[in-house]
Design a protein around this motif. Sequence first.
Motif, short mmCIF file in Angstrom:
data_model
loop_
_atom_site.label_atom_id
_atom_site.label_comp_id
_atom_site.label_asym_id
_atom_site.label_seq_id
_atom_site.Cartn_x
_atom_site.Cartn_y
_atom_site.Cartn_z
N GLN A 8 -4.64 3.55 7.98
CA GLN A 8 -5.21 4.57 7.11
C GLN A 8 -4.53 5.89 7.44
O GLN A 8 -4.59 6.35 8.59
CB GLN A 8 -6.72 4.69 7.35
CG GLN A 8 -7.38 5.77 6.52
CD GLN A 8 -7.34 5.49 5.04
OE1 GLN A 8 -7.59 4.36 4.60
NE2 GLN A 8 -7.02 6.49 4.23
N SER A 67 -1.34 -1.97 4.41
CA SER A 67 -1.80 -3.25 4.93
C SER A 67 -0.60 -4.08 5.36
O SER A 67 0.48 -3.95 4.79
CB SER A 67 -2.58 -4.02 3.86
OG SER A 67 -3.71 -3.33 3.44
N PHE A 108 -3.94 9.54 11.35
CA PHE A 108 -3.78 8.11 11.05
C PHE A 108 -4.75 7.29 11.90
O PHE A 108 -5.04 7.63 13.04
CB PHE A 108 -2.36 7.64 11.37
CG PHE A 108 -1.27 8.18 10.48
CD1 PHE A 108 -1.51 9.19 9.56
CD2 PHE A 108 0.01 7.66 10.56
CE1 PHE A 108 -0.50 9.68 8.74
CE2 PHE A 108 1.03 8.14 9.76
CZ PHE A 108 0.76 9.15 8.84
N THR A 109 -5.23 6.20 11.31
CA THR A 109 -6.10 5.26 12.04
C THR A 109 -5.61 3.84 11.82
O THR A 109 -5.48 3.39 10.67
CB THR A 109 -7.54 5.38 11.56
OG1 THR A 109 -8.01 6.72 11.73
CG2 THR A 109 -8.44 4.43 12.36
N GLY A 149 0.78 -1.23 0.00
CA GLY A 149 0.00 0.00 0.00
C GLY A 149 0.81 1.28 0.00
O GLY A 149 0.24 2.37 -0.09
N SER A 206 -6.14 -0.25 12.37
CA SER A 206 -7.22 -1.21 12.55
C SER A 206 -6.69 -2.60 12.21
O SER A 206 -5.58 -2.74 11.69
CB SER A 206 -8.42 -0.86 11.68
OG SER A 206 -8.06 -0.87 10.30
N ARG A 256 -3.42 3.92 2.31
CA ARG A 256 -3.81 2.88 3.25
C ARG A 256 -2.80 1.74 3.17
O ARG A 256 -2.68 1.10 2.12
CB ARG A 256 -5.21 2.35 2.95
CG ARG A 256 -5.76 1.41 4.02
CD ARG A 256 -6.99 0.70 3.53
NE ARG A 256 -7.72 0.06 4.62
CZ ARG A 256 -8.45 -1.04 4.46
NH1 ARG A 256 -8.55 -1.60 3.27
NH2 ARG A 256 -9.09 -1.56 5.49
N ASN A 306 -4.26 9.80 6.52
CA ASN A 306 -4.88 10.95 5.88
C ASN A 306 -4.08 12.21 6.17
O ASN A 306 -3.25 12.24 7.08
CB ASN A 306 -6.31 11.13 6.39
CG ASN A 306 -7.20 9.94 6.07
OD1 ASN A 306 -7.02 9.27 5.06
ND2 ASN A 306 -8.16 9.68 6.94
N TYR A 335 -4.12 -2.75 9.33
CA TYR A 335 -4.17 -1.65 8.38
C TYR A 335 -3.72 -0.35 9.04
O TYR A 335 -3.80 -0.19 10.26
CB TYR A 335 -5.59 -1.47 7.85
CG TYR A 335 -6.19 -2.72 7.29
CD1 TYR A 335 -7.02 -3.53 8.07
CD2 TYR A 335 -5.93 -3.12 5.98
CE1 TYR A 335 -7.57 -4.70 7.57
CE2 TYR A 335 -6.47 -4.29 5.46
CZ TYR A 335 -7.29 -5.07 6.26
OH TYR A 335 -7.83 -6.22 5.75
N SER A 343 -3.89 10.80 0.88
CA SER A 343 -4.12 9.64 1.75
C SER A 343 -3.51 8.38 1.16
O SER A 343 -3.39 8.25 -0.07
CB SER A 343 -5.62 9.42 1.94
OG SER A 343 -6.23 10.52 2.57
#
Length: 121
Positions: free
Chosen positions: A81, A21, A67-68, A8, A70, A19, A83, A79, A17
């Motif tokens: 994410q 993985s 950032f997130t 990614g 998960s 993402r 942004n 992951y 952005s």
Amino acid sequence: QVQLVESGGGLVQAGGSLRLSCAASGNIFSINTMKWYRQAPGKQREFVASISRGGSTNYVDSVKGRFTISRDNAKNTMYLQMNSLKPEDTAVYYCNSLILLVVSTTPKIYWGQGTQVTVSS
């Protein structure tokens, strides 16, 4: 054994952005905490974010709100994410996981090979 494969990464303009993985495969019984680290050129590797098996998260202050992290326990995948990316986010991003193998009684930390994230200004 175990493989952690990140994907990614890429080149993105500031404000964009991506993402990431991280997929774990192998003779895995369970995965405990999963983490993202990053290493910019000429700098030490730094912690970015972590997530427990139950979903509790932690972030370095510089990425909070952007950032997130998960995970999907059924897929052994984590992951990130990202942004509102900034040029200072440019780095190689590595995943790190505490994994217990089917044939083991002691969990060990495994690292992925890294994926490059470049943010242009």
